[in-house]
Design a protein around this motif. Structure first.
Motif, PDB file in Angstrom:
ATOM      1  N   TYR A   1     -40.346  30.106 -69.032  1.00 51.05           N
ATOM      2  CA  TYR A   1     -39.000  29.788 -69.560  1.00 51.05           C
ATOM      3  C   TYR A   1     -37.981  30.940 -69.008  1.00 51.05           C
ATOM      4  CZ  TYR A   1     -40.782  25.719 -72.266  1.00 51.05           C
ATOM      5  OH  TYR A   1     -41.400  24.733 -72.436  1.00 51.05           O
ATOM      6  N   PHE A   2     -38.183  32.144 -69.221  1.00 52.55           N
ATOM      7  CA  PHE A   2     -37.411  33.276 -68.831  1.00 52.55           C
ATOM      8  C   PHE A   2     -37.664  34.107 -67.408  1.00 52.55           C
ATOM      9  CE2 PHE A   2     -38.593  33.356 -73.619  1.00 52.55           C
ATOM     10  CZ  PHE A   2     -37.335  32.692 -74.052  1.00 52.55           C
TER      11      PHE A   2
ATOM     12  N   GLN B   1     -30.367  45.142 -66.493  1.00 51.85           N
ATOM     13  CA  GLN B   1     -29.909  44.568 -67.707  1.00 51.85           C
ATOM     14  C   GLN B   1     -28.440  44.475 -67.962  1.00 51.85           C
ATOM     15  OE1 GLN B   1     -31.563  46.510 -71.148  1.00 51.85           O
ATOM     16  NE2 GLN B   1     -31.935  48.286 -69.955  1.00 51.85           N
ATOM     17  N   ARG B   2     -27.996  43.566 -68.515  1.00 50.18           N
ATOM     18  CA  ARG B   2     -26.675  43.484 -68.924  1.00 50.18           C
ATOM     19  C   ARG B   2     -26.427  42.980 -70.369  1.00 50.18           C
ATOM     20  NH1 ARG B   2     -24.172  40.577 -63.544  1.00 50.18           N
ATOM     21  NH2 ARG B   2     -24.968  42.323 -62.162  1.00 50.18           N
ATOM     22  N   PRO B   3     -26.922  43.592 -71.381  1.00 56.25           N
ATOM     23  CA  PRO B   3     -26.816  43.061 -72.667  1.00 56.25           C
ATOM     24  C   PRO B   3     -25.534  43.486 -73.152  1.00 56.25           C
ATOM     25  CG  PRO B   3     -28.106  45.161 -72.773  1.00 56.25           C
ATOM     26  CD  PRO B   3     -27.942  44.893 -71.314  1.00 56.25           C
ATOM     27  N   GLU B   4     -24.956  42.748 -74.055  1.00 51.65           N
ATOM     28  CA  GLU B   4     -23.790  42.929 -74.513  1.00 51.65           C
ATOM     29  C   GLU B   4     -23.856  43.574 -76.122  1.00 51.65           C
ATOM     30  OE1 GLU B   4     -20.862  39.752 -74.302  1.00 51.65           O
ATOM     31  OE2 GLU B   4     -21.167  39.539 -72.014  1.00 51.65           O
ATOM     32  N   VAL B   5     -24.998  43.530 -76.507  1.00 45.79           N
ATOM     33  CA  VAL B   5     -24.964  44.147 -77.970  1.00 45.79           C
ATOM     34  C   VAL B   5     -25.985  45.291 -77.968  1.00 45.79           C
ATOM     35  CG1 VAL B   5     -26.079  43.617 -80.375  1.00 45.79           C
ATOM     36  CG2 VAL B   5     -24.540  41.847 -78.855  1.00 45.79           C
ATOM     37  N   LEU B   6     -25.848  46.145 -78.555  1.00 44.11           N
ATOM     38  CA  LEU B   6     -26.670  47.313 -79.089  1.00 44.11           C
ATOM     39  C   LEU B   6     -27.105  47.101 -80.482  1.00 44.11           C
ATOM     40  CD1 LEU B   6     -28.314  49.839 -79.097  1.00 44.11           C
ATOM     41  CD2 LEU B   6     -26.112  51.156 -79.643  1.00 44.11           C
ATOM     42  N   PHE B   7     -28.487  46.803 -80.776  1.00 45.37           N
ATOM     43  CA  PHE B   7     -28.806  46.412 -82.183  1.00 45.37           C
ATOM     44  C   PHE B   7     -29.529  47.663 -82.725  1.00 45.37           C
ATOM     45  CE2 PHE B   7     -31.673  44.900 -85.403  1.00 45.37           C
ATOM     46  CZ  PHE B   7     -31.070  43.779 -85.840  1.00 45.37           C
ATOM     47  N   ILE B   8     -29.000  48.214 -83.735  1.00 41.45           N
ATOM     48  CA  ILE B   8     -29.761  49.556 -84.355  1.00 41.45           C
ATOM     49  C   ILE B   8     -30.185  48.923 -85.348  1.00 41.45           C
ATOM     50  CG2 ILE B   8     -29.138  51.778 -85.271  1.00 41.45           C
ATOM     51  CD1 ILE B   8     -26.979  51.899 -83.464  1.00 41.45           C
ATOM     52  N   GLY B   9     -31.794  48.702 -85.749  1.00 42.43           N
ATOM     53  CA  GLY B   9     -32.354  48.110 -86.848  1.00 42.43           C
ATOM     54  C   GLY B   9     -33.262  49.263 -87.130  1.00 42.43           C
TER      55      GLY B   9
ATOM     56  N   ASN C   1     -33.015  35.024 -80.264  1.00 48.68           N
ATOM     57  CA  ASN C   1     -32.598  35.691 -79.090  1.00 48.68           C
ATOM     58  C   ASN C   1     -33.342  35.419 -77.974  1.00 48.68           C
ATOM     59  OD1 ASN C   1     -30.004  37.142 -78.943  1.00 48.68           O
ATOM     60  ND2 ASN C   1     -31.142  38.535 -80.392  1.00 48.68           N
ATOM     61  N   GLN C   2     -32.878  35.632 -76.718  1.00 49.27           N
ATOM     62  CA  GLN C   2     -33.596  35.686 -75.535  1.00 49.27           C
ATOM     63  C   GLN C   2     -33.925  37.055 -74.689  1.00 49.27           C
ATOM     64  OE1 GLN C   2     -32.463  32.611 -72.682  1.00 49.27           O
ATOM     65  NE2 GLN C   2     -32.522  30.954 -74.006  1.00 49.27           N
ATOM     66  N   PRO C   3     -34.904  37.404 -73.907  1.00 49.44           N
ATOM     67  CA  PRO C   3     -34.873  38.610 -73.281  1.00 49.44           C
ATOM     68  C   PRO C   3     -33.776  38.856 -72.559  1.00 49.44           C
ATOM     69  CG  PRO C   3     -36.868  37.311 -72.915  1.00 49.44           C
ATOM     70  CD  PRO C   3     -35.902  36.393 -73.610  1.00 49.44           C
ATOM     71  N   GLY C   4     -33.191  39.992 -72.758  1.00 50.18           N
ATOM     72  CA  GLY C   4     -31.868  40.595 -72.223  1.00 50.18           C
ATOM     73  C   GLY C   4     -30.710  40.478 -72.929  1.00 50.18           C
TER      74      GLY C   4
END
Length: 215
Positions: free
Chosen positions: A21-22, A34-42, A56-59
């Motif tokens: 699918y991806f 890669q073009r992510p719009e979010v930095l997720f700090i967990g 979410n999907q990859p990327g």
């Protein structure tokens, strides 16, 4: 070995049932970057699953995880700063538009702030790292209305998110982009027992259900 076998089987299932699918998007990202719009700090907690809980999907997200989802204040030196390096890369290279600091319930790091680790040499780096949670602990202890330790821990977890958001703004490039409205920073709180996420409303200094964020 049974655990490793389960992981191997999981990878085979991923390649067979999900990867197709991806595949195109991932191959495109190899060529275009890669073009992510979010930095997720967990948190590194094994029960926190960013991609699953946000569907979410990859990327989609550049993900940074560490003990306690802590953000060390900016420091201008040439020491090894893994968390700071990830933040700098996400902001200055990937040009993310959002940074999410996501804490969670039953956080071992926040609970450990109240435990005495002592001078165990096998825990020296954990002991130093937990200093990043001391301000959250101090703020929490100003409230003496808790009826039990669990209430105190939940409050500490939320106060820690507040503190990490403040620390984010010590990074010059983060602060500059926030002030220019080129970057938004968010504080989220994930409840492991229900799957619910609350967001931090800075204007009201309170946490509200995530589904109300756009209202």
């Amino acid at each position: 070995m049974q655990t490793i076998k389960r992981l191997i089987d999981g990878n085979e299932k991923f390649k067979r049932e999900y990867f197709p699918y991806f595949e195109k998007e991932l191959k495109d990202s190899v060529n275009l970057g890669q073009r992510p719009e979010v930095l997720f700090i967990g948190c590194s907690d094994s029960r926190v699953t960013p991609d699953l809980m946000l569907n979410n999907q990859p990327g989609d997200m550049f993900i940074l995880r560490n003990v306690g989802n802590f953000v060390p204040p900016y420091k201008m030196d040439e020491d090894f700063h893994g968390t700071a390096a990830a933040i700098e890369f996400a902001v200055s290279v990937l040009n993310v538009k959002n940074i999410i600091v996501c804490g969670h319930s039953h956080c071992g790091a926040c609970k450990a702030l109240y435990d005495d680790i002592g001078n165990d040499p096998t825990m020296i780096h954990v002991k130093v790292w937990l200093k990043l949670g001391e301000k959250a602990k101090e703020k929490t202890l100003l409230n003496n209305k808790f009826t039990n330790d669990e209430e105190k821990y939940r409050a500490t977890e939320r106060n820690s998110i507040r503190n990490q958001l403040d620390n984010l703004l010590t990074y010059p490039e983060v602060k500059k982009r926030v002030e220019k409205n080129e970057l938004l920073i968010h504080g989220w709180y994930y409840d492991i027992e229900t799957g619910n996420i609350d967001f931090y409303d800075k204007n009201e200094d309170n946490f509200k259900p995530l589904k109300e964020f756009l209202k």
